[in-house]
Write a protein that holds these residues in place. Sequence first.
Motif, short mmCIF file in Angstrom:
data_model
loop_
_atom_site.label_atom_id
_atom_site.label_comp_id
_atom_site.label_asym_id
_atom_site.label_seq_id
_atom_site.Cartn_x
_atom_site.Cartn_y
_atom_site.Cartn_z
N ASP A 15 0.83 -1.19 0.00
CA ASP A 15 0.00 0.00 0.00
C ASP A 15 0.88 1.26 0.00
O ASP A 15 1.78 1.39 0.83
CB ASP A 15 -0.88 -0.04 1.25
CG ASP A 15 -1.95 1.02 1.30
OD1 ASP A 15 -1.88 2.00 0.55
OD2 ASP A 15 -2.87 0.86 2.14
N THR A 16 0.62 2.17 -0.94
CA THR A 16 1.28 3.47 -0.94
C THR A 16 0.26 4.60 -0.85
O THR A 16 0.52 5.72 -1.27
CB THR A 16 2.15 3.68 -2.21
OG1 THR A 16 1.34 3.53 -3.36
CG2 THR A 16 3.32 2.73 -2.25
N SER A 17 -0.90 4.31 -0.26
CA SER A 17 -1.92 5.34 -0.12
C SER A 17 -1.48 6.38 0.91
O SER A 17 -0.57 6.14 1.72
CB SER A 17 -3.25 4.71 0.30
OG SER A 17 -3.16 4.13 1.59
N MET A 20 -0.78 5.72 4.68
CA MET A 20 0.42 5.00 5.11
C MET A 20 1.50 5.96 5.60
O MET A 20 2.39 5.55 6.34
CB MET A 20 0.96 4.13 3.96
CG MET A 20 0.02 3.01 3.55
SD MET A 20 -0.41 1.88 4.89
CE MET A 20 1.04 0.84 4.90
N SER A 21 1.40 7.25 5.25
CA SER A 21 2.34 8.24 5.77
C SER A 21 2.26 8.35 7.28
O SER A 21 3.24 8.64 7.95
CB SER A 21 2.06 9.62 5.15
OG SER A 21 2.30 9.60 3.78
N TYR A 27 8.10 2.74 7.44
CA TYR A 27 8.20 1.77 6.36
C TYR A 27 8.51 0.36 6.88
O TYR A 27 9.37 -0.35 6.35
CB TYR A 27 9.23 2.19 5.31
CG TYR A 27 8.71 3.32 4.44
CD1 TYR A 27 8.03 3.03 3.27
CD2 TYR A 27 8.87 4.65 4.81
CE1 TYR A 27 7.52 4.05 2.48
CE2 TYR A 27 8.37 5.67 4.02
CZ TYR A 27 7.70 5.36 2.86
OH TYR A 27 7.19 6.37 2.08
N ASP A 52 -1.60 2.65 -5.09
CA ASP A 52 -2.42 3.72 -4.52
C ASP A 52 -3.57 3.87 -5.49
O ASP A 52 -4.37 2.95 -5.60
CB ASP A 52 -1.62 5.00 -4.26
CG ASP A 52 -0.74 5.42 -5.44
OD1 ASP A 52 -1.19 5.34 -6.59
OD2 ASP A 52 0.41 5.84 -5.19
N ASN A 82 3.88 8.15 -0.35
CA ASN A 82 2.51 7.64 -0.13
C ASN A 82 1.49 8.67 -0.61
O ASN A 82 0.82 9.31 0.20
CB ASN A 82 2.31 7.35 1.37
CG ASN A 82 3.30 6.33 1.87
OD1 ASN A 82 3.29 5.19 1.44
ND2 ASN A 82 4.16 6.73 2.79
N THR A 86 -6.53 4.11 -2.03
CA THR A 86 -6.31 2.69 -1.71
C THR A 86 -7.09 1.81 -2.68
O THR A 86 -8.13 1.28 -2.35
CB THR A 86 -6.73 2.38 -0.25
OG1 THR A 86 -6.15 3.34 0.62
CG2 THR A 86 -6.27 0.99 0.18
#
Length: 125
Positions: A15-17, A20-21, A27, A52, A82, A86
């Motif tokens: 997931d890089t939406s 996720m930050s 990470y 994403d 991110n 999603t």
Amino acid sequence: DFNQNVNRQIVFLLDTSGSMSTNDKNYIRTSLVKEFASRMDENTKVGIVGFDNYPKLYTSSGITNDMNEIDTAIDDFIEYGNPGGTYIYRGLQTAKQILNDTSKDNDNGYSTIQSVFLLTDGYSS
């Protein structure tokens, strides 16, 4: 310990939406992939796909057991950040296509197991 008499082809779908930050700002998901890759045997290959709004393949050869390629893929993944939503389904489609495009044929005579390992913090958009 892995059974040595089987080939494994695994796509890590990460997931890089935007959420996720906050939910994985250190990470941990990439640390897991690196740890797994450092322990895999020569019969195991992995691919790394981020998702994403759209999926992105980070391992240039699809799936690989080359640690340099895996390290580069992880570094590129972290650099990407991110930024998006999603869209899990799009990521799953890409992972499935990578596995479908990867030959299960091998020279060692072992059977091949294909898997997708999904790491996300939420529901699909």
